[in-house]
Design an enzyme around this catalytic site. Structure first.
Site, PDB file in Angstrom:
ATOM      1  CG  HIS A  57     -50.158  19.930  16.857  1.00  0.00           C
ATOM      2  ND1 HIS A  57     -50.610  20.647  17.949  1.00  0.00           N
ATOM      3  CD2 HIS A  57     -51.133  20.043  15.921  1.00  0.00           C
ATOM      4  CE1 HIS A  57     -51.804  21.145  17.690  1.00  0.00           C
ATOM      5  NE2 HIS A  57     -52.146  20.794  16.459  1.00  0.00           N
ATOM      6  CD  GLU A  58     -50.485  19.928  12.063  1.00  0.00           C
ATOM      7  OE1 GLU A  58     -51.542  19.299  11.834  1.00  0.00           O
ATOM      8  OE2 GLU A  58     -50.475  21.117  12.385  1.00  0.00           O
ATOM      9  CG  HIS A  61     -54.512  16.975  14.510  1.00  0.00           C
ATOM     10  ND1 HIS A  61     -55.551  17.077  15.407  1.00  0.00           N
ATOM     11  CD2 HIS A  61     -53.850  18.163  14.555  1.00  0.00           C
ATOM     12  CE1 HIS A  61     -55.518  18.271  15.989  1.00  0.00           C
ATOM     13  NE2 HIS A  61     -54.489  18.944  15.494  1.00  0.00           N
TER      14      HIS A  61
END
Length: 266
Positions: A57-58, A61
């Site tokens: 997820h990170e 980004h």
């Protein structure tokens, strides 16, 4: 002067590889019923898989920010998938794991610092915010693929339960992340399109957005409606509420074993 990420900046961290290895080994232990206590194996498998999804997820980004113009991302270590490099490891890893253990809900993370001033174009800003929860959506589709593709023949029941619970975590994480609440990715998606005055008024409340969401979820009527919606989504993906319930029951090895769930794997 900030330079583009080097090969070293992009090298996958041994920390992440270790977590992924735990996921693989414990997943095999669940599948083969190798572990002395299958519930502990389920706990380790789901928890490590959940942490892997948080790292991805990170990373999503960070990677999207890199291609949008923020070349400082590499020097910060975000491209290595190392959770220890996040700005707030507590928010991105520790708290989400605690919430899974306590309540079986996917807590949104969010701790990569992006230099937004380097990025031009509102669409790019929106895409950077959307990239994280979209990763949870993809992870949920992967977890549920055996269910909606009808490929469950030969899949051990306990592994099936573990996948169902992991899918529940991914769906809740995606939905909560996409809420247009300050401090969450959903607000980050629409923020570039809001007036400067409105953004300035909302900014002081951003640190409390997540707390507000969970405060609202404690309202019984909201909680019931929320999880009914989650059950409906999972049902559309071929997962029953019994499967997610049993997955959570096996995950919580410290709780009393549900005899109905146990009967499916005996």
């Amino acid at each position: 002067m900030t330079t583009a990420p080097s090969r070293r900046d992009r090298r996958i961290s041994p920390v992440f590889l270790g977590i992924a290895a735990v996921m693989a080994v414990t997943g095999w232990a669940v599948w083969t019923d190798f572990a002395a206590d299958a519930r502990i194996a389920v706990f380790l498998f789901v928890t490590s898989a959940w942490v892997v999804s948080l790292c991805l997820h990170e990373y999503a980004h960070a990677r999207t920010a890199l291609h949008s113009g923020d070349i400082s991302i590499g020097a910060k270590g975000y491209l290595t998938l190392n959770p220890l490099k996040y700005t707030h490891a507590l928010l991105s890893i520790v708290l989400p794991v605690i919430f899974v253990i306590m309540g079986g809900i996917g807590l949104p993370g969010g701790a990569v610092f992006i230099e937004r001033s380097r990025i031009r174009g509102r669409w790019r800003h929106s895409l950077i915010s959307a990239a994280g929860p979209l990763t949870n959506v993809v992870f949920a589709l992967v977890c549920t693929a055996p269910f909606w593709l009808g490929m469950l023949d030969g899949v051990p029941m306990i592994f099936r339960f573990a996948l169902a619970f992991l899918a529940l975590l991914q769906v809740t994480a995606a939905i909560l992340n996409f809420l247009p609440v300050p401090g969450l990715d959903g607000y980050g998606v629409i923020e570039p399109w809001l007036s400067r005055k409105f953004r300035a008024q909302v900014e002081p409340f951003a640190p409390f957005g997540l707390l507000a969401v969970f405060g609202v979820l404690f309202i019984p009527e909201v909680n019931i409606a929320f999880f009914n919606g989650i059950d409906a989504i999972l049902s559309g993906l071929g997962i029953s509420d019994l499967e997610t319930y049993c997955g959570q029951n096996f995950y919580r090895f410290w709780k009393t074993r549900d005899e109905l769930c146990q009967s499916f794997v005996s």
